[in-house]
Scaffold this motif. Structure first.
Motif, PDB file in Angstrom:
ATOM      1  N   UNK A 115       0.843  -1.195   0.000  1.00 54.50           N
ATOM      2  CA  UNK A 115       0.000   0.000   0.000  1.00 54.50           C
ATOM      3  C   UNK A 115       0.880   1.247   0.000  1.00 54.50           C
ATOM      4  N   UNK A 116       0.497   2.317  -0.697  1.00 52.04           N
ATOM      5  CA  UNK A 116      -0.556   2.341  -1.700  1.00 52.04           C
ATOM      6  C   UNK A 116      -0.057   1.696  -2.996  1.00 52.04           C
ATOM      7  N   UNK A 130      -2.258  -6.700  -5.599  1.00 50.59           N
ATOM      8  CA  UNK A 130      -3.225  -7.597  -6.227  1.00 50.59           C
ATOM      9  C   UNK A 130      -3.026  -9.041  -5.785  1.00 50.59           C
ATOM     10  N   UNK A 131      -1.765  -9.441  -5.594  1.00 51.82           N
ATOM     11  CA  UNK A 131      -1.505 -10.787  -5.078  1.00 51.82           C
ATOM     12  C   UNK A 131      -2.073 -10.919  -3.670  1.00 51.82           C
ATOM     13  N   UNK A 132      -1.810  -9.927  -2.804  1.00 56.06           N
ATOM     14  CA  UNK A 132      -2.291  -9.992  -1.428  1.00 56.06           C
ATOM     15  C   UNK A 132      -3.815 -10.068  -1.385  1.00 56.06           C
ATOM     16  N   UNK A 133      -4.488  -9.292  -2.212  1.00 53.68           N
ATOM     17  CA  UNK A 133      -5.943  -9.376  -2.264  1.00 53.68           C
ATOM     18  C   UNK A 133      -6.410 -10.782  -2.656  1.00 53.68           C
ATOM     19  N   UNK A 193       7.615   7.410   5.948  1.00 53.35           N
ATOM     20  CA  UNK A 193       6.427   7.719   6.749  1.00 53.35           C
ATOM     21  C   UNK A 193       5.147   7.571   5.935  1.00 53.35           C
ATOM     22  N   UNK A 194       5.213   7.883   4.645  1.00 54.50           N
ATOM     23  CA  UNK A 194       4.030   7.715   3.798  1.00 54.50           C
ATOM     24  C   UNK A 194       3.591   6.259   3.769  1.00 54.50           C
ATOM     25  N   UNK A 195       4.557   5.346   3.673  1.00 52.66           N
ATOM     26  CA  UNK A 195       4.230   3.923   3.706  1.00 52.66           C
ATOM     27  C   UNK A 195       3.623   3.536   5.051  1.00 52.66           C
ATOM     28  N   UNK A 220      -3.039   0.938   8.622  1.00 50.05           N
ATOM     29  CA  UNK A 220      -4.432   0.584   8.885  1.00 50.05           C
ATOM     30  C   UNK A 220      -5.031  -0.186   7.708  1.00 50.05           C
ATOM     31  N   UNK A 221      -4.706   0.228   6.495  1.00 50.01           N
ATOM     32  CA  UNK A 221      -5.211  -0.496   5.322  1.00 50.01           C
ATOM     33  C   UNK A 221      -4.680  -1.921   5.297  1.00 50.01           C
ATOM     34  N   UNK A 222      -3.414  -2.086   5.658  1.00 50.39           N
ATOM     35  CA  UNK A 222      -2.836  -3.424   5.717  1.00 50.39           C
ATOM     36  C   UNK A 222      -3.529  -4.264   6.787  1.00 50.39           C
ATOM     37  N   UNK A 223      -3.761  -3.662   7.944  1.00 49.17           N
ATOM     38  CA  UNK A 223      -4.416  -4.384   9.040  1.00 49.17           C
ATOM     39  C   UNK A 223      -5.822  -4.813   8.655  1.00 49.17           C
ATOM     40  N   UNK A 224      -6.486  -4.040   7.806  1.00 52.88           N
ATOM     41  CA  UNK A 224      -7.837  -4.384   7.392  1.00 52.88           C
ATOM     42  C   UNK A 224      -7.899  -5.589   6.480  1.00 52.88           C
TER      43      UNK A 224
END
Length: 426
Positions: A29-30, A41-44, A61-63, A68-72
């Motif tokens: 992400x992103x 796409x692989x992770x999804x 820091x941007x990464x 939170x998106x990763x945790x979701x």
């Protein structure tokens, strides 16, 4: 920063669901650059097969802001900031006789997380994304291992070394030699080793010795969301559209050496010759982290270096021609897929077209020498009808051949989860 493994639901039958460990050198992400688009796409796709535990790094820091998106998406994760300097990585690599690429991604905290996941969770498969993470593979694992090397990094460093000299050339040759050994080691552990194109897979097979499992090497190409990348859905970026034409564009991560070399080639060798014949021509470099050698040329003689943008699609929509003069190219270039999807005529080198089996002079225009590249751009700029037709043909090819669903279809089978996935779906 670090989420410990957590139990996952067992399903209605009470059976333990198989789980997956995903090792990636960079947080997916992103999904705004080539490797992240693929890993995202692989992770999804993995998350649709079962609970996924993710071990990965953040470059900045941007990464980190996307944790939170990763945790979701992940059942658990370990996201660590990668703060080790190149100098320290180099010293560690020399001391341990390892590639710098591995030393840069070595972290005991990630090792502890991976060991805990493997000890406490029913991990049925490991998906390794990029060779730098091969050092975290357990030496003895009963489940499936799929190693997605994407590109043959050792061959890339051999190409770098051939262009360099002195100490830098020696270091790059050392990196190539040690990475080749690491790639072969990973292939020996993995049930399947994936490369981004048939050409890259053939190159990798040819570099393995006779005892290595070349038959377990396969190609898994990149895809693209053609509904998202459609010029009909965005407005052209006015800052680019305001320039006279033809407006040429080159996109990508602009601190990545092959991209920097290609951009400098376009600026120094191609654009002056194009402008000699079409004075209004401009070249727009769009992508994050442009190096000083590029930013120093911003605003000179039709060159515009824009840096990071929130969405590349409006910039592609405002351009007339995508120019991709890569001299060192490994695997499928997302920048080419995106430009084609956005109905842009693309002038590109043979290397940049690798893995994109479209028709030359119909869906894109292949040219390798400076003379050929200049002539191809001038010809398209002088024939708007042909340029429009090529862009339309490019879009048609993308829609028919380059979707992520087709690219990732074999994934469950490679991981040994196809039968279980079908049973769960039923």
């Amino acid at each position: 920063m670090h989420a410990v493994p957590v139990p996952s639901g067992a399903g209605g039958s009470g059976a333990v669901r198989p789980e997956i460990l995903f090792l990636s050198h960079r947080i997916p992400f992103p999904p705004d650059r080539g490797d992240k688009i693929r890993s995202f796409n692989v992770l999804q796709a993995l998350a649709r097969l079962g609970p996924v535990h993710v071990a990965t790094f953040a470059d900045d820091a941007d990464d980190m802001a996307h944790e939170r998106a990763l945790a979701g998406l992940a059942a658990s994760h370990c996201l660590l900031p990668r703060t080790k300097s190149l100098a320290r990585s180099g010293m560690e690599a020399l001391i341990t006789a390892k590639p710098i690429s591995l030393a840069a991604f070595r972290d005991a905290r990630l090792s502890r997380y991976i060991a805990e996941v493997l000890r406490t969770r029913p991990i049925a498969a490991i998906y390794l994304f990029s060779g730098q993470m091969g050092q975290y593979l357990p030496p003895h694992f009963d489940g499936r291992i799929v190693a997605d090397l994407v590109d043959v990094d050792s061959a890339k460093f051999e190409a770098y070394a051939a262009k360099s000299g002195g100490f830098r050339g020696w270091m790059e040759q050392r990196e190539a030699r040690l990475l080749a050994a690491e790639e072969a080691r990973i292939a020996g552990l993995a049930d399947h080793t994936l490369l981004i194109s048939a050409q890259e897979a053939a190159l990798f097979r040819g570099r393995l010795d006779k005892t290595a499992p070349a038959g377990r090497v396969a190609a898994m190409g990149n895809g693209i969301d053609s509904a998202l990348f459609d010029a009909k859905n965005v407005l052209p970026e006015p800052r680019l559209a305001g320039h006279d034409g033809p407006r040429l564009i080159f996109t990508g991560q602009m601190d990545y050496a092959p991209n920097v070399d290609a951009a400098l080639r376009a600026i120094r060798r191609l654009l002056p010759r194009i402008r000699a014949r079409i004075p209004g021509a401009s070249l727009h470099i769009v992508g994050r982290n442009p190096v000083a050698a590029l930013t120093a040329l911003d605003g000179r003689d039709g060159v515009h270096v824009w840096g990071k943008v929130p969405d590349v699609r409006p910039w592609l929509a405002a351009a007339d021609i995508a120019l991709v003069p890569l001299e060192i190219a490994r695997g499928v270039q997302n920048k080419v897929l995106e430009a084609m999807a956005m109905r842009l005529p693309v002038v590109l080198t043979t290397g940049a077209a690798t893995g994109i089996e479209a028709r030359d002079q119909h869906d894109y225009a292949i040219a390798d020498s400076d003379d050929q590249l200049v002539e191809a751009v001038v010809a398209l700029a002088g024939d708007p009808g042909r340029a429009h037709a090529m862009g339309a043909a490019a879009r048609t090819w993308i829609v028919g051949h380059a979707g992520w669903e087709a690219a990732l279809a074999p994934l469950a089978g490679w991981l040994g989860l196809a039968t279980r996935h079908h049973a769960d779906a039923a």
